[in-house]
Design a protein around this motif. Structure first.
Motif, short mmCIF file in Angstrom:
data_model
loop_
_atom_site.label_atom_id
_atom_site.label_comp_id
_atom_site.label_asym_id
_atom_site.label_seq_id
_atom_site.Cartn_x
_atom_site.Cartn_y
_atom_site.Cartn_z
N UNK A 295 1.28 -0.99 -0.02
CA UNK A 295 0.19 -0.40 -0.10
C UNK A 295 0.62 1.39 -0.08
N UNK A 296 2.03 1.46 0.67
CA UNK A 296 2.72 2.29 0.71
C UNK A 296 3.43 2.69 -0.99
N UNK A 297 3.51 2.06 -2.13
CA UNK A 297 4.15 2.12 -3.44
C UNK A 297 2.76 2.58 -3.60
N UNK A 298 1.88 1.96 -3.67
CA UNK A 298 0.41 2.89 -4.43
C UNK A 298 0.64 4.63 -5.34
N UNK A 299 0.75 5.17 -3.59
CA UNK A 299 0.87 7.06 -4.25
C UNK A 299 2.00 7.27 -4.62
N UNK A 300 3.30 6.29 -4.63
CA UNK A 300 4.58 6.67 -5.14
C UNK A 300 4.77 6.85 -6.56
N UNK A 301 5.56 8.18 -7.03
CA UNK A 301 5.01 8.35 -8.50
C UNK A 301 6.27 9.36 -8.89
N UNK A 302 6.87 8.60 -10.04
CA UNK A 302 8.08 9.01 -11.31
C UNK A 302 8.19 10.47 -11.38
N UNK A 303 8.74 11.42 -11.09
CA UNK A 303 8.59 12.72 -11.50
C UNK A 303 10.01 13.21 -12.41
N UNK A 304 8.95 12.79 -13.47
CA UNK A 304 9.69 12.72 -14.81
C UNK A 304 9.51 14.61 -15.32
N UNK B 53 14.71 20.70 -25.13
CA UNK B 53 13.45 20.69 -26.18
C UNK B 53 13.73 19.18 -26.84
N UNK B 54 14.76 18.51 -25.78
CA UNK B 54 14.89 17.58 -27.17
C UNK B 54 13.84 16.62 -26.68
N UNK B 55 12.12 16.72 -26.47
CA UNK B 55 11.75 15.72 -26.82
C UNK B 55 11.06 14.34 -25.49
N UNK B 56 12.81 14.68 -24.77
CA UNK B 56 12.80 13.59 -23.85
C UNK B 56 12.47 13.89 -22.15
N UNK B 57 12.14 13.15 -21.16
CA UNK B 57 11.91 13.49 -19.76
C UNK B 57 13.39 12.61 -19.48
N UNK B 58 13.88 13.30 -18.20
CA UNK B 58 14.54 12.75 -16.80
C UNK B 58 13.84 13.03 -16.13
N UNK B 59 14.65 12.31 -14.89
CA UNK B 59 13.22 11.55 -13.72
C UNK B 59 14.82 12.46 -12.71
N UNK B 60 13.31 13.06 -11.89
CA UNK B 60 14.37 14.44 -10.86
C UNK B 60 14.73 13.47 -9.46
#
Length: 189
Positions: free
Chosen positions: A13-22, A27-34
Protein backbone atom coordinates in the motif's frame (compact mmCIF):
# COMPACT_ATOMS: atom_id res chain seq x y z
CA UNK A 1 1.26 -15.16 10.13
CA UNK A 2 -1.52 -12.59 10.31
CA UNK A 3 0.85 -9.79 11.36
CA UNK A 4 3.28 -10.73 8.56
CA UNK A 5 0.45 -10.64 6.03
CA UNK A 6 -0.70 -7.24 7.30
CA UNK A 7 2.89 -5.91 7.18
CA UNK A 8 3.19 -7.12 3.58
CA UNK A 9 -0.15 -5.46 2.71
CA UNK A 10 1.09 -2.21 4.33
CA UNK A 11 4.31 -2.27 2.31
CA UNK A 12 2.42 -2.80 -0.93
CA UNK A 13 0.00 0.00 0.00
CA UNK A 14 2.90 2.39 0.70
CA UNK A 15 4.01 2.02 -2.94
CA UNK A 16 0.63 2.94 -4.44
CA UNK A 17 0.98 6.74 -4.14
CA UNK A 18 4.66 6.76 -5.18
CA UNK A 19 5.11 8.23 -8.65
CA UNK A 20 8.19 9.08 -10.64
CA UNK A 21 8.69 12.76 -11.22
CA UNK A 22 9.80 12.94 -14.84
CA UNK A 23 10.63 16.42 -16.10
CA UNK A 24 10.84 17.42 -19.75
CA UNK A 25 14.49 17.90 -20.69
CA UNK A 26 15.12 21.08 -22.68
CA UNK A 27 13.74 20.73 -26.21
CA UNK A 28 14.85 17.12 -26.72
CA UNK A 29 11.35 15.69 -26.60
CA UNK A 30 12.25 13.35 -23.76
CA UNK A 31 12.22 13.45 -19.97
CA UNK A 32 14.61 12.89 -17.08
CA UNK A 33 14.03 11.53 -13.59
CA UNK A 34 14.30 14.21 -10.92
CA UNK A 35 16.67 13.70 -8.01
CA UNK A 36 13.97 14.18 -5.38
CA UNK A 37 11.80 11.49 -6.93
CA UNK A 38 14.64 8.96 -7.08
CA UNK A 39 15.57 9.73 -3.45
CA UNK A 40 12.01 8.96 -2.30
CA UNK A 41 11.97 5.67 -4.24
CA UNK A 42 15.46 4.75 -2.97
CA UNK A 43 14.51 5.45 0.66
CA UNK A 44 11.38 3.32 0.42
CA UNK A 45 13.32 0.55 -1.34
CA UNK A 46 16.01 0.45 1.34
CA UNK A 47 13.39 0.24 4.09
CA UNK A 48 11.21 -2.37 2.39
CA UNK A 49 14.06 -4.64 1.27
CA UNK A 50 15.23 -4.91 4.88
CA UNK A 51 11.68 -5.51 6.15
CA UNK A 52 10.91 -8.10 3.47
CA UNK A 53 14.18 -9.96 4.09
CA UNK A 54 13.46 -10.03 7.82
CA UNK A 55 9.95 -11.24 7.06
CA UNK A 56 11.27 -14.03 4.81
CA UNK A 57 13.51 -15.25 7.64
CA UNK A 58 10.61 -15.53 10.09
CA UNK A 59 9.49 -19.01 11.04
CA UNK A 60 5.87 -17.90 10.51
CA UNK A 61 6.46 -16.93 6.88
CA UNK A 62 5.91 -20.42 5.46
CA UNK A 63 2.31 -19.73 4.42
CA UNK A 64 3.32 -16.46 2.71
CA UNK A 65 6.60 -17.71 1.28
CA UNK A 66 5.60 -17.30 -2.39
CA UNK A 67 4.15 -13.83 -1.91
CA UNK A 68 7.18 -12.64 0.09
CA UNK A 69 9.54 -14.07 -2.51
CA UNK A 70 7.65 -12.28 -5.30
CA UNK A 71 7.73 -9.02 -3.33
CA UNK A 72 11.47 -9.28 -2.64
CA UNK A 73 12.00 -10.04 -6.35
CA UNK A 74 9.99 -6.98 -7.37
CA UNK A 75 11.90 -4.73 -4.96
CA UNK A 76 15.25 -6.10 -6.15
CA UNK A 77 14.26 -5.53 -9.78
CA UNK A 78 13.23 -1.94 -9.01
CA UNK A 79 16.53 -1.39 -7.18
CA UNK A 80 18.54 -2.71 -10.14
CA UNK A 81 16.57 -0.68 -12.69
CA UNK A 82 16.87 2.52 -10.64
CA UNK A 83 20.64 2.09 -10.23
CA UNK A 84 21.25 1.57 -13.95
CA UNK A 85 18.67 4.24 -14.90
CA UNK A 86 20.54 6.91 -12.93
CA UNK A 87 23.91 5.89 -14.44
CA UNK A 88 22.52 5.92 -17.98
CA UNK A 89 20.71 9.21 -17.37
CA UNK A 90 23.80 11.04 -16.11
CA UNK A 91 25.98 9.78 -18.98
CA UNK A 92 23.23 10.49 -21.55
CA UNK A 93 22.85 14.03 -20.19
CA UNK A 94 26.60 14.60 -20.66
CA UNK A 95 26.83 13.08 -24.15
CA UNK A 96 23.54 14.32 -25.64
CA UNK A 97 24.72 17.89 -26.37
CA UNK A 98 28.04 16.56 -27.72
CA UNK A 99 26.45 14.16 -30.18
CA UNK A 100 23.79 16.73 -30.98
CA UNK A 101 26.53 18.47 -32.97
CA UNK A 102 26.72 17.39 -36.61
CA UNK A 103 30.48 18.10 -36.65
CA UNK A 104 31.11 15.57 -33.88
CA UNK A 105 28.78 13.06 -35.55
CA UNK A 106 30.83 13.32 -38.76
CA UNK A 107 34.16 13.11 -36.97
CA UNK A 108 33.09 10.15 -34.82
CA UNK A 109 30.66 8.09 -36.95
CA UNK A 110 31.00 4.83 -34.97
CA UNK A 111 30.31 6.49 -31.62
CA UNK A 112 27.60 8.63 -33.22
CA UNK A 113 25.78 5.54 -34.49
CA UNK A 114 26.04 3.91 -31.06
CA UNK A 115 24.73 7.07 -29.41
CA UNK A 116 21.71 7.12 -31.73
CA UNK A 117 20.92 3.52 -30.69
CA UNK A 118 21.25 4.40 -27.00
CA UNK A 119 19.14 7.52 -27.54
CA UNK A 120 16.35 5.44 -29.11
CA UNK A 121 16.45 2.96 -26.21
CA UNK A 122 16.46 5.80 -23.66
CA UNK A 123 13.50 7.56 -25.28
CA UNK A 124 11.49 4.31 -25.49
CA UNK A 125 12.06 3.48 -21.82
CA UNK A 126 11.35 7.02 -20.63
CA UNK A 127 8.22 7.20 -22.80
CA UNK A 128 6.91 4.05 -21.11
CA UNK A 129 7.60 5.56 -17.68
CA UNK A 130 5.91 8.86 -18.65
CA UNK A 131 2.80 6.97 -19.77
CA UNK A 132 2.51 5.29 -16.36
CA UNK A 133 4.42 7.17 -13.66
CA UNK A 134 3.48 4.82 -10.79
CA UNK A 135 6.89 3.70 -9.54
CA UNK A 136 5.91 0.03 -9.21
CA UNK A 137 5.00 -0.16 -12.90
CA UNK A 138 7.31 2.49 -14.39
CA UNK A 139 10.42 0.77 -13.01
CA UNK A 140 9.29 -2.75 -13.96
CA UNK A 141 8.55 -2.48 -17.68
CA UNK A 142 9.27 -5.64 -19.69
CA UNK A 143 12.85 -5.62 -20.99
CA UNK A 144 13.66 -2.39 -19.18
CA UNK A 145 16.59 -3.65 -17.12
CA UNK A 146 18.17 -5.38 -20.12
CA UNK A 147 17.73 -2.28 -22.31
CA UNK A 148 19.21 0.05 -19.71
CA UNK A 149 22.12 -2.31 -18.99
CA UNK A 150 22.92 -2.57 -22.70
CA UNK A 151 22.64 1.22 -23.05
CA UNK A 152 25.02 1.69 -20.11
CA UNK A 153 27.62 -0.60 -21.70
CA UNK A 154 27.32 1.25 -25.01
CA UNK A 155 27.61 4.65 -23.30
CA UNK A 156 30.84 3.53 -21.64
CA UNK A 157 32.19 2.47 -25.05
CA UNK A 158 31.15 5.84 -26.50
CA UNK A 159 32.93 7.69 -23.69
CA UNK A 160 36.11 5.65 -24.28
CA UNK A 161 35.92 6.48 -27.99
CA UNK A 162 35.35 10.15 -27.22
CA UNK A 163 38.33 10.23 -24.85
CA UNK A 164 40.53 8.52 -27.47
CA UNK A 165 39.38 11.06 -30.06
CA UNK A 166 40.19 13.99 -27.77
CA UNK A 167 43.56 12.45 -26.91
CA UNK A 168 44.42 12.14 -30.61
CA UNK A 169 43.60 15.84 -31.10
CA UNK A 170 45.76 16.75 -28.12
CA UNK A 171 48.69 14.78 -29.51
CA UNK A 172 48.46 16.65 -32.83
CA UNK A 173 48.24 20.05 -31.13
CA UNK A 174 49.89 19.91 -27.66
CA UNK A 175 48.33 23.20 -26.46
CA UNK A 176 45.04 21.31 -26.24
CA UNK A 177 46.45 19.55 -23.17
CA UNK A 178 45.74 22.74 -21.23
CA UNK A 179 42.03 22.60 -22.05
CA UNK A 180 39.32 20.59 -20.34
CA UNK A 181 37.38 18.06 -22.40
CA UNK A 182 34.38 20.39 -22.54
CA UNK A 183 36.45 23.33 -23.77
CA UNK A 184 38.18 21.17 -26.36
CA UNK A 185 34.86 19.80 -27.61
CA UNK A 186 33.54 23.33 -27.94
CA UNK A 187 36.53 24.24 -30.13
CA UNK A 188 36.30 21.07 -32.21
CA UNK A 189 32.56 21.36 -32.77
Amino acid sequence: EYSLEKALDRMEAEWQPIVLELKAYKTTGTHILSGGSSDVVQGLLDDHIVKASTMAASRYAKALEGRIKDWVGALTEIQNVLDVWLKVQSTWLYLEPIFGSEDIMQQMPVEGKKFREVDETWRRIVKGAVEDTKALRALRQPGQLEGLTEAHVMLEQIQKGLNAYLESKRLVFPRFFFLSNDELLEILA
